[in-house]
Scaffold this motif. Structure first.
Motif, mmCIF file in Angstrom:
data_model
loop_
_atom_site.group_PDB
_atom_site.id
_atom_site.type_symbol
_atom_site.label_atom_id
_atom_site.label_comp_id
_atom_site.label_asym_id
_atom_site.label_seq_id
_atom_site.Cartn_x
_atom_site.Cartn_y
_atom_site.Cartn_z
ATOM 1 N N ASP A 141 -7.334 -0.109 -3.268
ATOM 2 C CA ASP A 141 -7.566 -1.093 -2.219
ATOM 3 C C ASP A 141 -8.744 -2.001 -2.535
ATOM 4 O OD1 ASP A 141 -5.659 -1.010 -0.347
ATOM 5 O OD2 ASP A 141 -7.012 -0.466 1.293
ATOM 6 N N ARG A 198 -6.127 10.095 -1.576
ATOM 7 C CA ARG A 198 -6.916 9.237 -0.691
ATOM 8 C C ARG A 198 -7.958 8.455 -1.487
ATOM 9 N NH1 ARG A 198 -10.118 12.061 3.987
ATOM 10 N NH2 ARG A 198 -11.423 12.334 2.179
ATOM 11 N N VAL A 233 -6.236 5.723 -3.579
ATOM 12 C CA VAL A 233 -5.779 4.607 -2.771
ATOM 13 C C VAL A 233 -6.967 3.740 -2.365
ATOM 14 C CG1 VAL A 233 -4.790 3.989 -0.547
ATOM 15 C CG2 VAL A 233 -3.704 5.731 -1.942
ATOM 16 N N LYS A 238 0.829 -1.199 0.000
ATOM 17 C CA LYS A 238 0.000 0.000 0.000
ATOM 18 C C LYS A 238 0.871 1.260 0.000
ATOM 19 C CE LYS A 238 -4.022 1.933 2.240
ATOM 20 N NZ LYS A 238 -5.045 1.789 3.267
ATOM 21 N N ILE A 253 1.982 1.978 -3.409
ATOM 22 C CA ILE A 253 0.916 2.529 -4.249
ATOM 23 C C ILE A 253 0.744 4.022 -3.967
ATOM 24 C CG2 ILE A 253 -1.582 2.505 -4.632
ATOM 25 C CD1 ILE A 253 -1.497 -0.501 -4.464
ATOM 26 N N VAL A 254 0.737 4.377 -2.673
ATOM 27 C CA VAL A 254 0.630 5.797 -2.313
ATOM 28 C C VAL A 254 1.778 6.585 -2.919
ATOM 29 C CG1 VAL A 254 0.640 7.449 -0.404
ATOM 30 C CG2 VAL A 254 -0.607 5.301 -0.181
#
Lengths: 295, 321
Positions: B319, B312, B315, A123, A126-127
């Motif tokens: 996810d 945000r 992401v 994650k 990805i950020v």
């Protein structure tokens, strides 16, 4: 949702018919408006192409000549015979080719990790990939120029190739990952059950499926690198080492622009991009907002 | 989500012993993603991470021509920031950049929405034509677009001056659009909005076709005006798309450089400064790389603040997959 209609079929019919009749006249109005908007939107592009094919006397006319009645190719021959045109075309192709090849290989591996593995730090990466695309290139050009000057890479194509990776690579990773996620894991697993190794399953199942995605991603990377201006403008000083966009922008620096050849040069610069873009347009829209509807 | 479910179901069905693989292979499997990621991560760190770090360092240094020759800056603490924060031109440019971004983004979104709604109203042929036109505009490289607009508003033979005069909107004969910064900015904003509309329109149109017709028709039968049905049905359904479109537009328009730079022939007056241009001029024209870096870093900071919302959202989407 359709229950009010189904509940009152008798009341619904005339209302609907009335709407359709009004709709036909309304449709005509909307179509006329649509045509007007089309004309307004496409006009600048049309004007570029029309100017490129006009004679000088028609370009510099007191009343605009709306259509190239006396079409000529002289603007194009003038443009391509300007100093450094072919050298700059070659530079653009070398830079774009290297950038696309490099970022495709690097991004392919990274996208594979992001799409097909679950691991600690995924994650965060990805950020990072999304975040770095927000950093304005105009801000980074200052340190990049100074670092490359120290490394003796200013006014060299290699310096520009390295620099272009800053924006092409993160984007390529993100887009390729999107295409890889689209391949159902069940397919790979089925191939593995059938006795393939993980690598064999990958080559025979995954690769053909993401082939179109690979092509689309590399074309988009091509377009981005081809269109780039400021990095090449800062890093390449000698006219024979510049790219096509810098060549095009340098047309206008002197007083009294040669509009005909400029528009011909602009048409030539835009041509490969437009052809490629039209071919993969659907996939670009997908790549930029993938999953937004579901969000 | 869906890709995880088969794996989650499997351990229950299969005896766990048979699934156990040799330790070496498990380790290799655990290391695989990191090995795949390493080359790209290393390159990103070198071409993006290091320059970013260097930008921060530069902003605390005096770095002029002398330092350029020696390839070494002189540390001067926060003097660069003190200088720009006491510079009225800097605050002027910051405000102008914000106002400019606001104008571009709001015009792009409103006009893009109107054209997308128009696409749902026209017949199939006009829709095809309009979509094709939008794609051509979208594909036009920025440098090419700037040249076209520069030609259209040329003071002597530009088609804009002739048309406006012919429409009796005033005497635009030999009118120089850039003499007055307001009309100059109007040209630049038009050029940017024109180039940005296709992406917004095509994305919104794709979203609009997903909105069920039954919903809006039912609302119309219940007596809702088209505006109310748009506001209360369509808009909430398209909200996620709007969030992304608006954030992307802000991010793109806030860092505009090329359009202004090229249309002003590489030497804009201070009336045409945006933050990106101010940072560029300080660095590459005046050779005050430290000062330029400080301005650029303020720009990066504002940018990351704005794009927080966008990151945000992206992401969250990443996810969900």
């Amino acid at each position: 949702m359709s229950s009010p209609l189904a509940g009152a079929p008798l009341a619904g019919v005339p209302a609907r018919a009335r709407r359709r009749r009004g709709g036909r006249r309304g449709r005509l109005g909307w179509n006329a408006l649509g045509l007007a908007v089309f004309a307004l939107i496409i006009f600048p592009v049309y004007w570029m192409i029309a100017t490129a094919f006009k004679r000088g006397s028609d370009i510099f006319a007191d009343t605009p000549v709306w259509f190239p009645i006396h079409p000529t190719l002289s603007n194009f021959t003038d443009a391509i015979h300007r100093p450094h045109f072919w050298a700059d075309v070659k530079n653009s192709l070398i830079i774009v080719g290297c950038v696309v090849a490099l970022s495709l290989v690097l991004a392919f591996l990274a996208a594979l990790a992001l799409a097909k593995f679950r691991f600690y730090g995924r994650k965060a990466f990805i950020v990072l990939i999304i975040g770095v695309q927000m950093i304005p290139l105009n801000a980074l050009i200052i340190p990049i120029y100074l670092v490359l000057a120290k490394a003796n890479q200013v006014d060299k194509l290699s310096g520009v190739i390295i620099t272009y990776l800053t924006f092409v690579l993160p984007f390529t990773v993100w887009t390729l990952r999107g295409f890889m996620i689209g391949v159902p894991r069940e397919l790979e697993e089925a191939a593995q059950v059938d006795g393939s190794t993980r690598f064999g399953a990958f080559v025979r199942v995954l690769l053909p499926l993401i082939g179109p995605g690979l092509v689309a991603t590399s074309i988009f990377a091509f377009i981005q690198a081809w269109n780039e201006f400021i990095m090449a403008y800062v890093l390449l000083h000698s006219p024979e080492k510049q790219t096509l966009t810098v060549w095009l922008a340098s047309f206008t620096t002197n007083r009294g622009t040669a509009w005909g050849p400029l528009m011909a040069g602009a048409t030539l610069t835009a041509l490969p991009v437009v052809i490629f873009f039209v071919a993969i347009q659907r996939k670009i829209a997908f790549g930029l907002t993938a999953g937004a509807v579901r969000g | 989500m869906s890709s995880r479910s088969p794996a989650a179901a499997a351990p229950l069905a299969a005896p766990s012993v048979s699934r156990r693989r040799p330790l070496g292979r498990r380790l290799r499997r655990a290391a695989a993603p990191y090995a795949l990621l390493l080359p790209a991560a290393a390159v990103i760190a070198a071409v993006l991470g290091y320059p970013l770090y260097y930008l921060v360092r530069l902003s605390f240094q005096h770095y002029g021509l002398f330092q350029l020759v020696r390839h070494k800056g002189e540390s001067i603490g926060t003097a660069n920031y003190a200088e720009i924060f006491h510079d009225s031109l800097f605050w002027h440019v910051v405000l102008r950049t914000i106002a400019f971004t606001f104008a571009c983004v709001s015009l792009t979104i409103v006009l893009g929405t109107l054209v997308a709604l128009l696409l749902t109203k026209v017949g199939p042929f006009i829709r095809l034509l309009l979509t094709a036109g939008l794609i051509f505009v979208w594909a036009t490289p920025v440098v090419v677009a700037v040249d076209i607009w520069q030609w259209m508003v040329d003071y002597e033979f530009g088609v804009a001056n002739w048309t406006l005069t012919a429409l009796h909107l005033g005497d635009f004969n030999h009118h120089d659009w850039f003499a007055n910064p307001w009309s100059g900015w109007a040209v630049i904003v038009s050029l940017i909005v024109w180039g940005a509309i296709p992406f917004v329109t095509i994305t919104l149109y794709a979203g609009l076709t997903q909105v069920s017709r039954d919903l809006t028709e039912a609302a119309a039968i219940d007596g809702a005006s088209p505006w109310r049905s748009f506001r209360d049905i369509t808009l909430p359904l398209l909200k996620p798309i709007y969030v992304i479109l608006i954030s992307l537009s802000i991010i793109w328009d806030f860092q505009v450089f090329n359009q202004v730079w090229i249309i002003r022939n590489g030497s804009p007056s201070t009336d045409y400064y945006l933050m990106s241009i101010y940072a560029y001029v300080e660095s590459f024209k005046i050779s005050e790389y430290g000062l330029g870096s400080a301005i650029a870093l303020v720009m990066v900071a504002i940018m990351l603040l704005i794009s927080f919302v966008y990151i945000r959202q992206m992401v969250r989407i990443g996810d969900a997959e």
